[in-house]
Write an enzyme that holds these catalytic residues in place. Structure first.
Site, PDB file in Angstrom:
ATOM      1  N   GLU A 147       0.825  -1.212   0.000  1.00  0.00           N
ATOM      2  CA  GLU A 147       0.000   0.000   0.000  1.00  0.00           C
ATOM      3  C   GLU A 147       0.859   1.262   0.000  1.00  0.00           C
ATOM      4  O   GLU A 147       0.536   2.244  -0.686  1.00  0.00           O
ATOM      5  CB  GLU A 147      -0.946  -0.005   1.208  1.00  0.00           C
ATOM      6  N   HIS A 150       1.914   1.961  -3.464  1.00  0.00           N
ATOM      7  CA  HIS A 150       0.907   2.700  -4.239  1.00  0.00           C
ATOM      8  C   HIS A 150       1.045   4.199  -4.016  1.00  0.00           C
ATOM      9  O   HIS A 150       1.008   4.997  -4.960  1.00  0.00           O
ATOM     10  CB  HIS A 150      -0.502   2.262  -3.834  1.00  0.00           C
ATOM     11  N   GLU A 227      -0.703  -2.798  -9.838  1.00  0.00           N
ATOM     12  CA  GLU A 227      -0.640  -3.801  -8.782  1.00  0.00           C
ATOM     13  C   GLU A 227       0.700  -4.538  -8.803  1.00  0.00           C
ATOM     14  O   GLU A 227       1.262  -4.848  -7.750  1.00  0.00           O
ATOM     15  CB  GLU A 227      -1.800  -4.790  -8.910  1.00  0.00           C
TER      16      GLU A 227
END
Length: 297
Positions: A147, A150, A227
């Site tokens: 995360e 990201h 991803e």
């Protein structure tokens, strides 16, 4: 299939709603009457609505995420698990060179997590209670690294830019074709200063749906690619073995995700499907992600 339909429908609904509002309130007609009917004016009009809606959504993303998941932001850790969670996010954020995100927990049975926010230095990282209960700390640390990846990669902003550009092109292309069709139906008598006739309006509505479907495919393709990048970041921050182990553990999820559709694409995993529906998947299959990490040099 329901989630895919909702994903597509959300994007199309925004464009259709803007078009209907513009038609009902005469915005198209006023713009044409004031001389904005040329290509430059049309492009500006499309960009304002296409990019504006996307960035408004991004600016509200943290607020919407907290509200829709009932996430509890950890302002003061209440136990050892929460202290570890905040410390791990802080360590990953420092290694990534970004500001400390808000850290939150939301109640959900499945293993999931997401990150969102307007900038790299004002993000939100949230994990589900199911993830904390069903993964060991090494695996959770890898998910948190994913995360943070990201956020560090600027995925939220990039996704917004792509969506905004595509929305702009959809609005622009639909209106150009609509004007051509309306002119043909009227035998060239309509100069579009009145905003176009019924043929123009119907064609624009239909084409925004069709072009919007193609735009959704492009957005989904980028979402799948990011991803793989975030998995690489998770492997860098927490170790390749931990990231692979976390992805393998995610295969134990069963049923639909409880993440609201507005932020489902930001979760660490998404629904699987086959056939043409694969084009609209926001996440690649877990087996492909695991293989990519295993084959990385």
């Amino acid at each position: 299939m329901r989630r895919i339909a909702l994903f597509i429908g959300t994007n199309l609904a925004v464009l259709l709603l803007l078009s209907i509002v513009c038609h009902l309130f005469g915005i198209d007609r006023m713009a044409a009457a004031r001389g904005y009917g040329g290509m430059t004016g049309l492009l500006v009009y499309a960009a304002v609505f296409g990019m504006g809606g996307a960035f408004i959504s991004l600016a509200m993303s943290k607020m919407i995420a907290k509200w829709s998941t009932h996430a509890r932001v950890i302002t003061q850790p209440q136990n050892e698990t929460e202290r570890w969670l905040v410390d791990t996010v802080r360590r990953h954020a420092q290694n990534a060179g970004i500001g400390m995100p808000e850290v939150a927990i939301y109640e959900a049975p499945e293993m999931n997590a997401f990150a969102t926010g307007m900038t790299r230095n004002s993000a939100l990282v949230a994990v589900s209670s199911g993830l904390l209960q069903q993964m060991d700390r090494e695996q959770v640390g890898a998910v948190l690294g994913h995360e943070i990846g990201h956020v560090a990669n600027g995925d939220m902003v990039t996704l917004t830019l792509i969506q905004g550009v595509l929305n702009t092109l959809v609005i622009l292309a639909a209106r150009i074709v609509g004007q051509l069709v309306d002119s043909w139906l009227s035998g060239g008598r309509n100069d579009n200063r009145g905003g176009g006739g019924i043929g123009y309006f119907v064609v624009v509505m239909v084409l925004q749906v069709v072009f919007g479907l193609f735009a959704s495919i492009i957005v989904a393709a980028f979402s799948r690619w990011r991803e793989f990048r975030a998995d690489t970041a998770g492997a860098q921050f927490a170790g390749r073995g931990a990231m692979i182990s976390a992805l393998q553990r995610l295969k134990g999820n069963h049923g639909e995700s409880t993440l609201p559709q507005t932020i489902a694409a930001f979760g660490i995993s998404g629904p699987l499907t086959d056939g043409l529906k694969r084009l609209f998947m926001s996440h690649p299959p877990l087996d492909e992600r695991i293989a990519a990490l295993q084959n990385a040099s």
